[in-house]
Design a protein around this motif. Structure first.
Motif, PDB file in Angstrom:
ATOM      1  N   PHE A 293       0.804  -1.217   0.000  1.00 46.90           N
ATOM      2  CA  PHE A 293       0.000   0.000   0.000  1.00 46.90           C
ATOM      3  C   PHE A 293       0.844   1.278   0.000  1.00 46.90           C
ATOM      4  CE2 PHE A 293      -2.364  -3.416   2.028  1.00 46.90           C
ATOM      5  CZ  PHE A 293      -3.499  -3.451   1.227  1.00 46.90           C
ATOM      6  N   VAL A 294       2.165   1.139  -0.130  1.00 43.06           N
ATOM      7  CA  VAL A 294       3.022   2.320  -0.198  1.00 43.06           C
ATOM      8  C   VAL A 294       2.779   3.023  -1.525  1.00 43.06           C
ATOM      9  CG1 VAL A 294       5.398   3.163  -0.262  1.00 43.06           C
ATOM     10  CG2 VAL A 294       4.745   1.355   1.345  1.00 43.06           C
ATOM     11  N   THR A 295       2.454   4.286  -1.459  1.00 43.69           N
ATOM     12  CA  THR A 295       2.045   5.035  -2.643  1.00 43.69           C
ATOM     13  C   THR A 295       3.100   4.956  -3.740  1.00 43.69           C
ATOM     14  OG1 THR A 295       0.818   6.554  -1.234  1.00 43.69           O
ATOM     15  CG2 THR A 295       1.278   7.276  -3.480  1.00 43.69           C
ATOM     16  N   GLY A 296       2.660   4.557  -4.910  1.00 44.55           N
ATOM     17  CA  GLY A 296       3.532   4.505  -6.076  1.00 44.55           C
ATOM     18  C   GLY A 296       4.239   3.183  -6.225  1.00 44.55           C
ATOM     19  N   SER A 297       4.948   2.736  -5.200  1.00 44.85           N
ATOM     20  CA  SER A 297       5.759   1.522  -5.322  1.00 44.85           C
ATOM     21  C   SER A 297       5.038   0.251  -4.905  1.00 44.85           C
ATOM     22  CB  SER A 297       7.030   1.666  -4.481  1.00 44.85           C
ATOM     23  OG  SER A 297       6.708   1.765  -3.094  1.00 44.85           O
ATOM     24  N   GLY A 298       3.929   0.365  -4.154  1.00 42.81           N
ATOM     25  CA  GLY A 298       3.228  -0.803  -3.640  1.00 42.81           C
ATOM     26  C   GLY A 298       2.539  -1.601  -4.727  1.00 42.81           C
ATOM     27  N   ALA A 299       2.324  -2.883  -4.451  1.00 44.17           N
ATOM     28  CA  ALA A 299       1.721  -3.772  -5.446  1.00 44.17           C
ATOM     29  C   ALA A 299       0.348  -3.296  -5.900  1.00 44.17           C
ATOM     30  CB  ALA A 299       1.628  -5.180  -4.870  1.00 44.17           C
ATOM     31  N   LEU A 300      -0.432  -2.682  -5.003  1.00 42.81           N
ATOM     32  CA  LEU A 300      -1.756  -2.208  -5.388  1.00 42.81           C
ATOM     33  C   LEU A 300      -1.681  -1.161  -6.489  1.00 42.81           C
ATOM     34  CD1 LEU A 300      -4.847  -2.075  -4.922  1.00 42.81           C
ATOM     35  CD2 LEU A 300      -4.409  -0.379  -3.143  1.00 42.81           C
ATOM     36  N   PHE A 301      -0.553  -0.443  -6.577  1.00 40.96           N
ATOM     37  CA  PHE A 301      -0.416   0.644  -7.534  1.00 40.96           C
ATOM     38  C   PHE A 301       0.125   0.189  -8.888  1.00 40.96           C
ATOM     39  CE2 PHE A 301      -0.569   2.478  -3.380  1.00 40.96           C
ATOM     40  CZ  PHE A 301      -1.310   3.638  -3.539  1.00 40.96           C
ATOM     41  N   ALA A 302       0.451  -1.079  -9.010  1.00 38.25           N
ATOM     42  CA  ALA A 302       0.956  -1.593 -10.276  1.00 38.25           C
ATOM     43  C   ALA A 302      -0.175  -1.639 -11.301  1.00 38.25           C
ATOM     44  CB  ALA A 302       1.542  -2.985 -10.077  1.00 38.25           C
ATOM     45  N   SER A 304      -2.933  -2.911 -13.560  1.00 38.90           N
ATOM     46  CA  SER A 304      -3.730  -4.107 -13.290  1.00 38.90           C
ATOM     47  C   SER A 304      -5.015  -4.071 -14.103  1.00 38.90           C
ATOM     48  CB  SER A 304      -4.078  -4.171 -11.793  1.00 38.90           C
ATOM     49  OG  SER A 304      -5.060  -5.153 -11.528  1.00 38.90           O
ATOM     50  N   PRO A 305      -5.468  -5.224 -14.603  1.00 35.00           N
ATOM     51  CA  PRO A 305      -6.775  -5.258 -15.260  1.00 35.00           C
ATOM     52  C   PRO A 305      -7.932  -5.165 -14.281  1.00 35.00           C
ATOM     53  CG  PRO A 305      -5.878  -7.480 -15.108  1.00 35.00           C
ATOM     54  CD  PRO A 305      -4.805  -6.547 -14.618  1.00 35.00           C
ATOM     55  N   HIS A 306      -7.642  -5.255 -12.991  1.00 39.18           N
ATOM     56  CA  HIS A 306      -8.698  -5.318 -11.980  1.00 39.18           C
ATOM     57  C   HIS A 306      -8.861  -4.036 -11.170  1.00 39.18           C
ATOM     58  CE1 HIS A 306      -9.077  -9.521 -12.842  1.00 39.18           C
ATOM     59  NE2 HIS A 306      -7.863  -9.800 -12.421  1.00 39.18           N
ATOM     60  N   TRP A 307      -7.871  -3.160 -11.169  1.00 43.29           N
ATOM     61  CA  TRP A 307      -7.910  -1.994 -10.295  1.00 43.29           C
ATOM     62  C   TRP A 307      -7.636  -0.716 -11.076  1.00 43.29           C
ATOM     63  CZ3 TRP A 307      -9.701  -2.712  -5.479  1.00 43.29           C
ATOM     64  CH2 TRP A 307      -9.639  -4.011  -4.949  1.00 43.29           C
ATOM     65  N   ARG A 308      -8.350   0.343 -10.704  1.00 44.27           N
ATOM     66  CA  ARG A 308      -8.095   1.671 -11.259  1.00 44.27           C
ATOM     67  C   ARG A 308      -8.210   2.698 -10.119  1.00 44.27           C
ATOM     68  NH1 ARG A 308     -13.593   3.239 -14.647  1.00 44.27           N
ATOM     69  NH2 ARG A 308     -13.366   1.178 -15.596  1.00 44.27           N
ATOM     70  N   ASN A 309      -7.886   3.931 -10.419  1.00 41.36           N
ATOM     71  CA  ASN A 309      -7.977   5.045  -9.459  1.00 41.36           C
ATOM     72  C   ASN A 309      -7.109   4.851  -8.233  1.00 41.36           C
ATOM     73  OD1 ASN A 309      -9.900   6.460 -11.003  1.00 41.36           O
ATOM     74  ND2 ASN A 309     -11.593   5.316 -10.081  1.00 41.36           N
ATOM     75  N   GLN A 310      -6.056   4.053  -8.321  1.00 37.69           N
ATOM     76  CA  GLN A 310      -5.226   3.808  -7.143  1.00 37.69           C
ATOM     77  C   GLN A 310      -4.591   5.116  -6.663  1.00 37.69           C
ATOM     78  OE1 GLN A 310      -5.106   2.071 -10.085  1.00 37.69           O
ATOM     79  NE2 GLN A 310      -4.119   0.065  -9.788  1.00 37.69           N
ATOM     80  N   SER A 311      -4.884   5.473  -5.431  1.00 41.34           N
ATOM     81  CA  SER A 311      -4.382   6.700  -4.835  1.00 41.34           C
ATOM     82  C   SER A 311      -4.048   6.413  -3.384  1.00 41.34           C
ATOM     83  CB  SER A 311      -5.434   7.816  -4.897  1.00 41.34           C
ATOM     84  OG  SER A 311      -5.914   7.999  -6.219  1.00 41.34           O
ATOM     85  N   GLY A 312      -3.095   7.142  -2.829  1.00 43.48           N
ATOM     86  CA  GLY A 312      -2.755   6.880  -1.441  1.00 43.48           C
ATOM     87  C   GLY A 312      -1.784   7.895  -0.876  1.00 43.48           C
ATOM     88  N   THR A 313      -1.680   7.870   0.449  1.00 40.58           N
ATOM     89  CA  THR A 313      -0.741   8.735   1.163  1.00 40.58           C
ATOM     90  C   THR A 313       0.159   7.934   2.086  1.00 40.58           C
ATOM     91  OG1 THR A 313      -2.281   9.135   2.999  1.00 40.58           O
ATOM     92  CG2 THR A 313      -2.391  10.663   1.117  1.00 40.58           C
ATOM     93  N   ILE A 314       0.232   6.620   1.889  1.00 38.73           N
ATOM     94  CA  ILE A 314       1.073   5.774   2.736  1.00 38.73           C
ATOM     95  C   ILE A 314       2.504   5.849   2.227  1.00 38.73           C
ATOM     96  CG2 ILE A 314       1.394   3.471   3.707  1.00 38.73           C
ATOM     97  CD1 ILE A 314      -1.315   4.712   4.399  1.00 38.73           C
ATOM     98  N   THR A 315       3.417   6.218   3.099  1.00 39.59           N
ATOM     99  CA  THR A 315       4.800   6.412   2.668  1.00 39.59           C
ATOM    100  C   THR A 315       5.748   5.350   3.192  1.00 39.59           C
ATOM    101  OG1 THR A 315       5.195   7.897   4.551  1.00 39.59           O
ATOM    102  CG2 THR A 315       4.519   8.901   2.466  1.00 39.59           C
ATOM    103  N   GLY A 316       5.263   4.434   3.973  1.00 42.39           N
ATOM    104  CA  GLY A 316       6.130   3.371   4.465  1.00 42.39           C
ATOM    105  C   GLY A 316       5.771   2.948   5.850  1.00 42.39           C
TER     106      GLY A 316
END
Length: 316
Positions: A293-302, A304-316
């Motif tokens: 969930f780390v913004t930009g580098s986390g797996a959720l932000f990769a 993906s055909p399943h996810w869009r609008n990925q946004s976050g403020t988690i820095t580590g």
């Protein structure tokens, strides 16, 4: 007219319209790594107790899902169901959380938007943990509490966390309704008023009526009517992602949608991996899960055909 009556009317209208044409959805394939790890069933067998604990402020009983062989230090997950729904409609999701070592409690109250009875469920479970005769005596980490909610219960999850005085450390909202559907000031959600905790917002791309991603008019004119507006207004650590193809009730899949199930097309599959990982990260300190969930580098932000609008403020 009860709180959230507008949502009830919307659902009734959809029921009258009947289910749309059946569309064969491709199987959901969780991304390799953290999502796939937590999308698989956890290591614990699960015990389910329906309606055995009493009661919230309305007299509604509580349902429980928990590891059959309890150790010590199990985190707690509270759950708020949607309007006119009951926890057993989310059985697959709640059993999944329990299989990963969480003790899950949910009120059978069908109007949880205020968060008051979600908080009552926490009080009841804490009382159980202090009762030498209870299976939970000495088994729970009452400092590691999260809340998950769907639809009206998503509003209730945020309200419960806001009202908890810091006792609830994190919230996951699924299909959080736009504020135009809220008809009761007690149950409305003001994201700017949340000062503690963290939030993972999830909505489905097909749920454009109740939980849209965007709104055509600015917040200053119409208020918070979209997930982007909710996300922007939150000041606590936060993540938002939209599950591709999911409709309002896909989280109730068992795991697929039942024939003719209202506003359900893809099933619960996409709601298993990252939500469980979020709970493991925020309540158990799982560093590998937290990295997703780390913004930009986390797996959720990769991509993906399943996810869009990925946004976050988690820095580590």
């Amino acid at each position: 007219m009860p709180a959230w009556s507008r949502i009830v009317l919307v659902v009734a209208a959809l029921l009258l319209a009947g289910p749309g044409p059946a569309v064969a959805a491709p199987p959901y394939e969780a991304a390799a790594g953290v999502e796939a790890h937590y999308a698989a069933p956890g290591p614990f067998a699960v015990t389910e107790r329906i309606g055995e604990l009493c009661c919230d402020t309305t007299g509604a009983a509580f349902d429980l899902w928990y590891p059959s062989e309890l150790g010590t230090g199990h985190p707690i997950v509270l759950f708020g169901d949607g309007t006119q729904a009951v926890p057993t409609q989310y059985r697959h999701l709640l059993r999944h959380f329990a299989s990963w070592g969480f003790v899950v409690i949910a009120t059978q109250n069908q109007y949880t938007g205020s968060g008051i009875d979600i908080l009552t469920s926490l009080d009841r479970l804490i009382a159980e943990s202090a009762d030498p005769a209870s299976v939970f005596a000495g088994r729970l980490d009452t400092t590691a509490v999260g809340v998950v909610g769907h639809s009206q219960g998503a509003s209730g999850a945020l309200n419960a966390m806001r009202r908890s005085g810091g006792a609830i450390r994190t919230a996951i909202t699924v299909e959080l309704p736009r504020t135009g559907l809220c008809s009761d000031a007690l149950s409305c959600t003001d994201p700017a008023a949340i000062e503690t905790g963290s939030v993972f917002l999830i909505n489905g791309s097909a749920d454009t009526l109740i939980s849209p991603s965007e709104q055509p008019l600015p917040v200053e004119v119409v208020g918070v009517q979209s997930h982007r507006a909710y996300y922007d207004a939150l000041t606590v650590p936060k993540v938002w992602a939209t599950l591709e193809g999911a409709d309002h009730n896909d989280v109730q899949g068992t795991p697929a949608c039942a024939d003719g199930q209202l506003a359900c097309g893809t099933g619960v599959y996409g709601f298993l991996g990252y939500p469980t990982a979020w709970l493991a990260a925020r309540l158990r300190g799982d560093a590998r899960a937290a990295a997703a969930f780390v913004t930009g580098s986390g797996a959720l932000f990769a991509p993906s055909p399943h996810w869009r609008n990925q946004s976050g403020t988690i820095t580590g």
